[in-house]
Every structure is written in C-alpha cells, then in structure tokens.
Design a protein around this motif. Structure first.
Motif, mmCIF file in Angstrom:
data_model
loop_
_atom_site.group_PDB
_atom_site.id
_atom_site.type_symbol
_atom_site.label_atom_id
_atom_site.label_comp_id
_atom_site.label_asym_id
_atom_site.label_seq_id
_atom_site.Cartn_x
_atom_site.Cartn_y
_atom_site.Cartn_z
ATOM 1 N N LEU A 275 51.707 26.777 -11.346
ATOM 2 C CA LEU A 275 52.601 27.641 -12.102
ATOM 3 C C LEU A 275 52.870 28.959 -11.397
ATOM 4 C CD1 LEU A 275 51.276 27.088 -15.726
ATOM 5 C CD2 LEU A 275 53.313 26.119 -14.668
ATOM 6 N N SER A 276 52.089 29.267 -10.361
ATOM 7 C CA SER A 276 52.360 30.471 -9.587
ATOM 8 C C SER A 276 53.499 30.258 -8.594
ATOM 9 C CB SER A 276 51.100 30.909 -8.826
ATOM 10 O OG SER A 276 50.709 29.894 -7.903
ATOM 11 N N ASN A 277 53.915 29.005 -8.411
ATOM 12 C CA ASN A 277 55.050 28.665 -7.554
ATOM 13 C C ASN A 277 56.337 29.056 -8.271
ATOM 14 O OD1 ASN A 277 57.271 27.156 -6.465
ATOM 15 N ND2 ASN A 277 55.815 25.815 -5.434
ATOM 16 N N ARG A 278 57.140 29.928 -7.650
ATOM 17 C CA ARG A 278 58.336 30.430 -8.337
ATOM 18 C C ARG A 278 59.315 29.322 -8.653
ATOM 19 N NH1 ARG A 278 63.194 33.644 -7.398
ATOM 20 N NH2 ARG A 278 63.053 33.410 -5.147
ATOM 21 N N ALA A 279 59.433 28.324 -7.773
ATOM 22 C CA ALA A 279 60.345 27.208 -8.035
ATOM 23 C C ALA A 279 59.895 26.433 -9.268
ATOM 24 C CB ALA A 279 60.412 26.291 -6.819
ATOM 25 N N VAL A 280 58.589 26.250 -9.426
ATOM 26 C CA VAL A 280 58.065 25.551 -10.604
ATOM 27 C C VAL A 280 58.377 26.346 -11.867
ATOM 28 C CG1 VAL A 280 55.971 24.733 -11.763
ATOM 29 C CG2 VAL A 280 56.243 24.377 -9.306
ATOM 30 N N ARG A 281 58.157 27.646 -11.818
ATOM 31 C CA ARG A 281 58.400 28.471 -13.009
ATOM 32 C C ARG A 281 59.873 28.476 -13.382
ATOM 33 N NH1 ARG A 281 55.328 32.260 -10.264
ATOM 34 N NH2 ARG A 281 57.101 33.708 -10.180
ATOM 35 N N ILE A 282 60.744 28.590 -12.387
ATOM 36 C CA ILE A 282 62.178 28.619 -12.678
ATOM 37 C C ILE A 282 62.614 27.313 -13.326
ATOM 38 C CG2 ILE A 282 64.465 28.545 -11.587
ATOM 39 C CD1 ILE A 282 63.450 30.651 -9.617
ATOM 40 N N PHE A 283 62.172 26.191 -12.750
ATOM 41 C CA PHE A 283 62.567 24.898 -13.301
ATOM 42 C C PHE A 283 61.984 24.698 -14.687
ATOM 43 C CE2 PHE A 283 61.937 20.353 -14.038
ATOM 44 C CZ PHE A 283 63.235 19.897 -13.860
ATOM 45 N N HIS A 284 60.717 25.034 -14.867
ATOM 46 C CA HIS A 284 60.053 24.891 -16.163
ATOM 47 C C HIS A 284 60.814 25.649 -17.244
ATOM 48 C CE1 HIS A 284 57.296 26.507 -19.256
ATOM 49 N NE2 HIS A 284 56.665 25.356 -19.169
ATOM 50 N N ASP A 285 61.120 26.912 -16.986
ATOM 51 C CA ASP A 285 61.790 27.727 -18.003
ATOM 52 C C ASP A 285 63.190 27.193 -18.296
ATOM 53 O OD1 ASP A 285 59.513 29.228 -17.976
ATOM 54 O OD2 ASP A 285 60.356 30.891 -16.823
ATOM 55 N N TRP A 286 63.913 26.808 -17.256
ATOM 56 C CA TRP A 286 65.259 26.263 -17.455
ATOM 57 C C TRP A 286 65.211 24.950 -18.223
ATOM 58 C CZ3 TRP A 286 67.161 21.600 -15.412
ATOM 59 C CH2 TRP A 286 68.546 21.377 -15.630
#
Length: 293
Positions: A275-286
């Motif tokens: 979850l510290s991976n910015r790509a993971v966070r962006i996709f998760h939230d979207w």
C-alpha cells in the motif's frame, strides 16, 4: 509560521496507520521497530493525545487517529507526487495487476480511460494467471480475485457481493423438453467453472433441493467460454449474476427467476507493505470510487 511536527513522524504515523503494524511499517521505512515507535510517540506528544489503540502485534487507529489520517495522508501523498515530479522519478506509474478475465473485460478495461485521464502517466500490466494471492509481491503489486475470504495477513477490501443465477439460451425454455422448473434439470446438462463448482450446490440448497441432480455437469476454466456455451444452448450455466448482466448478450436469459446469495465475492488484495506503492494507492482509491458496488 506555526510550528509543525517532524515530517518523519508524520510519515511513520501514516505508514503504521495503513499497514496496521509497527514491524511492517518499520520494514517499509528501513527503520528499527523501536526507532519507528519513538517517531509515533513524538507525534502523539505533539498533538497531546494518543492516536492508536495498542494491541498484540497490531496498531489500530482510534477516533483521533482516524481524523488525523484523513487530513494528513492526502497532503503527504501530494508531497510525494511533487517530489517525484521535481526529481524526475514520477514520469511513469506502473501497476502489475492480476484480474479475472471476465472482470477485466466487463468492468475494468472500459473504465481505464477515466483513470488515464486523471493520471496520464499511469500504466497497468494485466496478468490473468492463477494463484494471484500467492504471487503478490513476487511479480504482482495487487490482485482482484473471486474468493470466499482473504488471508488476514494481506490487505483486502470487498468490491462486490455476488449472487448465483441459472442462465442459458432462450431455446431451452421452449418446446416439448423445455426447462421451466428446477426438476427439469434432471434431463439437462449444467455448466460450471472449475474454480467455483460449488455455485450449483449453493443455488440448489437455496431452493431447499439439495438432492437435485442434473443429467450431466460440464466443467470449464474460462467464464467467457461458459457464457458462449450457454448462449449456444449447450446447457444451463450457473454463474455469478453480474457476469450475466455484464455480458450484454441477447442470446442469454435467466432460466429461473430465483437467484441465490453466493458465498463468493470480488475482492481487491495486496500485501500490506504494497500500500506504500503510489500506483497501488491510486488504483485502489479509483477502483472503490468508480467501480466497486
């Protein structure tokens, strides 16, 4: 200018809040657990209140912690984006995602232009191979899976709760051998996915007919092939209702009106450190803002 807490303390707080563990956050930040704990304590002294409930091998945000996370996490993420842009490290965001083919084709691919419009540098490598959860962190950043439950050692969040429906060609409901009642399945072939063979059992138990037996059961390892076979009149398919609705195939109808709550759901999953991976966070939230039910 108003005095602010050390940025390292805020970063430690956000990582522990997201990962739920001092040990996991310490590994992510390349710190010792005692060093990270001291940073958390310094922030709690600064705001003059505890931010976590301390439990055995876990740190759970309290109400004050939840409010602080909601306020500072977006700012910290924005700061990371600004630093990446300045250093040239934010030119490309890439997510390695495992996803079931039907979910990808019916619900994901058509919406990805919306994500690209928000983040022009965002790219996804799509993987549809099996055993996704076991490969998280080893070639995969995140996964969308159909499962009854997810290992609590992983971060997971339910995308949708599904139901089981019996579907097939309209021709199956016509003629002298029409399939109109559940008992008519005794002279019909049913179609099921190898990874979800229990769907028929779930459906027949929901109508109090655990003894109901079809003439034959044909197994497939592809949801799309089951839909195609059902549309061709090869049998009655027992599938998740969202797959049927998402197919938009006029050759398919519900054979019976009854649908049953499935024990399966779609889940988003990742390693907690992922979850510290910015790509993971962006996709998760979207994903949870636009696609999740």
């Amino acid at each position: 200018m108003r005095r602010l807490p050390p940025l390292t303390a805020v970063e430690a707080f956000v990582q522990v809040a997201r990962l739920g563990s001092v040990k996991a956050a310490a590994e992510e930040l390349a710190l010792s657990s005692p060093a990270l704990s001291r940073r958390i304590q310094s922030l709690e002294r600064f705001v003059a209140r505890p931010l976590f409930e301390r439990r055995h091998q876990a740190m759970i945000l309290n109400n004050d912690g939840e409010q602080l996370l909601a306020r500072v996490a977006p700012a910290l993420d924005a700061l990371a984006v600004a630093i990446d842009a300045t250093t040239g490290e934010g030119d490309l965001l890439r997510l390695r995602l495992n996803v079931p083919p039907l979910f990808a084709s019916q619900r994901l691919i058509g919406r990805l232009p919306e994500l690209r419009a928000l983040h022009e540098d965002f790219h996804i490598d799509i993987d549809t191979q099996p055993h996704a959860l076991a490969r998280l962190g080893e070639g995969l950043d995140a996964a969308i899976v159909i499962a009854r439950e997810i290992d609590p050692a992983l971060y997971s969040r339910k995308i949708a709760q599904s139901r089981v429906a019996a579907i097939g060609s309209p021709k199956l409901k016509e003629g002298p051998n029409a399939i109109l009642e559940p008992d008519d399945l005794s002279r019909a072939t049913i179609l099921v996915h190898r990874d979800m063979q229990e769907l028929f059992n779930i459906w027949r138990e929901s109508i109090d007919r655990p003894d109901l037996e079809p003439l034959a059961i044909d197994h497939f390892d592809s949801g799309q092939l089951i839909l195609d076979a059902a549309a061709q009149g090869l049998g009655v398919a027992f599938m998740l209702d969202e797959h049927v609705e998402g197919s938009h195939d006029p050759r398919l109808v519900r054979i019976f009106d009854h649908v049953a709550d499935a024990s399966y759901s779609y889940w988003f999953a990742a390693r907690r450190t992922g979850l510290s991976n910015r790509a993971v966070r962006i996709f998760h939230d979207w994903l949870f803002e636009t696609i999740a039910d």
